[in-house]
Write a protein that holds these residues in place. Sequence first.
Motif, PDB file in Angstrom:
ATOM      1  N   ARG A 267     -58.251  61.453  -2.336  1.00 54.56           N
ATOM      2  CA  ARG A 267     -58.749  62.310  -3.419  1.00 54.56           C
ATOM      3  C   ARG A 267     -58.702  63.739  -2.909  1.00 54.56           C
ATOM      4  O   ARG A 267     -59.158  64.026  -1.820  1.00 54.56           O
ATOM      5  CB  ARG A 267     -60.168  61.912  -3.797  1.00 54.56           C
ATOM      6  N   ASP A 268     -58.109  64.625  -3.711  1.00 52.29           N
ATOM      7  CA  ASP A 268     -57.884  65.969  -3.200  1.00 52.29           C
ATOM      8  C   ASP A 268     -57.733  66.948  -4.353  1.00 52.29           C
ATOM      9  O   ASP A 268     -57.747  66.557  -5.507  1.00 52.29           O
ATOM     10  CB  ASP A 268     -56.602  65.965  -2.339  1.00 52.29           C
ATOM     11  N   THR A 269     -57.570  68.208  -4.015  1.00 52.72           N
ATOM     12  CA  THR A 269     -57.279  69.210  -5.035  1.00 52.72           C
ATOM     13  C   THR A 269     -55.915  68.927  -5.646  1.00 52.72           C
ATOM     14  O   THR A 269     -55.156  68.101  -5.139  1.00 52.72           O
ATOM     15  CB  THR A 269     -57.243  70.612  -4.399  1.00 52.72           C
ATOM     16  N   VAL A 270     -55.606  69.623  -6.715  1.00 50.59           N
ATOM     17  CA  VAL A 270     -54.347  69.395  -7.424  1.00 50.59           C
ATOM     18  C   VAL A 270     -53.538  70.675  -7.369  1.00 50.59           C
ATOM     19  O   VAL A 270     -53.970  71.702  -7.875  1.00 50.59           O
ATOM     20  CB  VAL A 270     -54.640  69.089  -8.914  1.00 50.59           C
ATOM     21  N   ASP A 271     -52.392  70.636  -6.716  1.00 50.33           N
ATOM     22  CA  ASP A 271     -51.492  71.799  -6.757  1.00 50.33           C
ATOM     23  C   ASP A 271     -50.088  71.378  -6.333  1.00 50.33           C
ATOM     24  O   ASP A 271     -49.804  70.193  -6.263  1.00 50.33           O
ATOM     25  CB  ASP A 271     -52.029  72.966  -5.911  1.00 50.33           C
ATOM     26  N   ALA A 272     -49.221  72.357  -6.062  1.00 51.98           N
ATOM     27  CA  ALA A 272     -47.811  72.040  -5.812  1.00 51.98           C
ATOM     28  C   ALA A 272     -47.602  71.233  -4.531  1.00 51.98           C
ATOM     29  O   ALA A 272     -46.557  70.610  -4.361  1.00 51.98           O
ATOM     30  CB  ALA A 272     -46.983  73.320  -5.753  1.00 51.98           C
ATOM     31  N   THR A 273     -48.592  71.235  -3.622  1.00 52.47           N
ATOM     32  CA  THR A 273     -48.395  70.489  -2.371  1.00 52.47           C
ATOM     33  C   THR A 273     -49.398  69.355  -2.186  1.00 52.47           C
ATOM     34  O   THR A 273     -49.379  68.686  -1.163  1.00 52.47           O
ATOM     35  CB  THR A 273     -48.474  71.428  -1.147  1.00 52.47           C
ATOM     36  N   HIS A 274     -50.289  69.136  -3.141  1.00 50.01           N
ATOM     37  CA  HIS A 274     -51.258  68.037  -3.031  1.00 50.01           C
ATOM     38  C   HIS A 274     -51.152  67.097  -4.212  1.00 50.01           C
ATOM     39  O   HIS A 274     -51.159  67.533  -5.360  1.00 50.01           O
ATOM     40  CB  HIS A 274     -52.682  68.577  -2.951  1.00 50.01           C
ATOM     41  N   TYR A 275     -51.082  65.828  -3.897  1.00 48.46           N
ATOM     42  CA  TYR A 275     -50.962  64.791  -4.920  1.00 48.46           C
ATOM     43  C   TYR A 275     -51.779  63.615  -4.400  1.00 48.46           C
ATOM     44  O   TYR A 275     -51.818  63.394  -3.185  1.00 48.46           O
ATOM     45  CB  TYR A 275     -49.472  64.424  -5.053  1.00 48.46           C
ATOM     46  N   PRO A 276     -52.459  62.860  -5.274  1.00 46.98           N
ATOM     47  CA  PRO A 276     -53.349  61.812  -4.757  1.00 46.98           C
ATOM     48  C   PRO A 276     -52.636  60.670  -4.036  1.00 46.98           C
ATOM     49  O   PRO A 276     -53.265  59.912  -3.307  1.00 46.98           O
ATOM     50  CB  PRO A 276     -54.072  61.309  -6.007  1.00 46.98           C
ATOM     51  N   VAL A 277     -51.323  60.546  -4.241  1.00 47.46           N
ATOM     52  CA  VAL A 277     -50.542  59.539  -3.528  1.00 47.46           C
ATOM     53  C   VAL A 277     -49.468  60.255  -2.729  1.00 47.46           C
ATOM     54  O   VAL A 277     -48.775  61.106  -3.264  1.00 47.46           O
ATOM     55  CB  VAL A 277     -49.789  58.597  -4.500  1.00 47.46           C
ATOM     56  N   PHE A 278     -49.346  59.930  -1.455  1.00 50.54           N
ATOM     57  CA  PHE A 278     -48.204  60.439  -0.696  1.00 50.54           C
ATOM     58  C   PHE A 278     -47.801  59.375   0.317  1.00 50.54           C
ATOM     59  O   PHE A 278     -48.270  58.237   0.235  1.00 50.54           O
ATOM     60  CB  PHE A 278     -48.504  61.812  -0.080  1.00 50.54           C
ATOM     61  N   HIS A 279     -46.901  59.707   1.207  1.00 52.81           N
ATOM     62  CA  HIS A 279     -46.368  58.684   2.115  1.00 52.81           C
ATOM     63  C   HIS A 279     -46.537  59.119   3.559  1.00 52.81           C
ATOM     64  O   HIS A 279     -46.430  60.307   3.866  1.00 52.81           O
ATOM     65  CB  HIS A 279     -44.890  58.408   1.797  1.00 52.81           C
ATOM     66  N   GLN A 280     -46.812  58.144   4.405  1.00 50.51           N
ATOM     67  CA  GLN A 280     -46.941  58.434   5.831  1.00 50.51           C
ATOM     68  C   GLN A 280     -46.087  57.475   6.637  1.00 50.51           C
ATOM     69  O   GLN A 280     -45.791  56.364   6.205  1.00 50.51           O
ATOM     70  CB  GLN A 280     -48.391  58.266   6.287  1.00 50.51           C
TER      71      GLN A 280
END
Length: 404
Positions: free
Chosen positions: A135-148
């Motif tokens: 859970r995070d802020t919303v902008d061009a570099t933050h999305y609630p799902v990403f990959h590691q």
Amino acid sequence: ATKLVTDVLGNSYTSDEFTNITPSVIKKIGKKLHTKKNHPIGLINKQIQNFFYATYLRAGGNPIFSMYDNISPVVTLEQNFDNLLVPADHPSRNLTDSYYLNKTHMLRAHTTAHQRDLISSGLDSFLITGDVYRRDTVDATHYPVFHQLDGVRLFSKHQLFSKAKDIDKLNLFENGSYTELKQAEHSLEAALAVAAELKNSLQELAKALFGADIKYRWVEEQFPFTHPSWELEILYQDKWMEVLGCGVIKQEILKKAGAIDKVGWAFGMGLERLAMRLYDIPDIRLFWSEDTRFTSQFNVEDPSTQITFKPFSKHPPVVNDISFWIPENFHENDFYDIVRSVGGDLIENVELIDVFENKKKQKTSHCYRITYRHMERVLTLNEINTIHENIGAEAYKSLNVIIR
Ligand code: PHE
């Protein structure tokens, strides 16, 4: 209405006071962008996998590392936290930071969640890739799902000191003290050798991805599961950019996993951030686009092909503000989730632009600026007004805010 169960990947999870997962996040589960052949996340995953396969070979010529990219993102709290020695009061456990199905199960917040289980199963050199959720802020570099992508390598005494002349004089372990350089149970020579091997591999990886003349530096860090720990930063367009976290695995984890006679390193890195730099992708939402103007640009046979993303015309944004009086226990991330749930991928950005305090009435109001944009077409003011009102209605209903 409260939902009693959440179904994810064929399993049902009974809701309780921890449940905070949202339908828009559930929709992303199972997309497996990291296994797609012609997707930037899939390409970068393959490049890193190929690097480890080619760099570390057994005597017979087979790769030492194996790749796990198909493990379900639903994990227990033990897997995500306890197995990695994350303390009970660590901030990362907050409901405002992760997505919980209930008090026993959550969506992994890092692929490190599988480290202990894979070591317990007897593996000593492996990579894990997967979708992670925060859970995070919303902008061009933050999305609630990403990959590691995480990597682990364990060494026996003979593997670690294979080049040493007098191996009988060297030991992995001692009954010593914890210092900046080592854990109490590690010998200094073992800790230094693991760290050197780790740093060397990751420097080579950075060069393989970004070019041989890339500038990098090591910054000391802290993680609950490694000591000592570092972050690798690379110089990118005149700015230092963090690319990964790593360190010497805490011996307690290895002991609990049954690898009592080994020492090892671990690292973990976010793939979106790397892919955005490597391919010049300006907005993290593009990774989820099915627009062929995006996908066709990554249609290559060889994952190491150099690609520079050519942006297609961005349609104009619609900007709309919302102000409300906040209740006492208000968390910004709860509001961001509502914006995301109601607005979906139309949400480009949400920004707190004003905080106003009414001293007399002892009330605080927040004003958020929401930027809406569709990647593929022009938005009408009418449809945005409806969505904007629905966001307000939902915030009023579930967060107790009073719209101004
Ligand atoms: N899991 C850490 C993160 O999410 C990265 C990490 C992995 C650091 C393994 C050290 C060892 O940031």
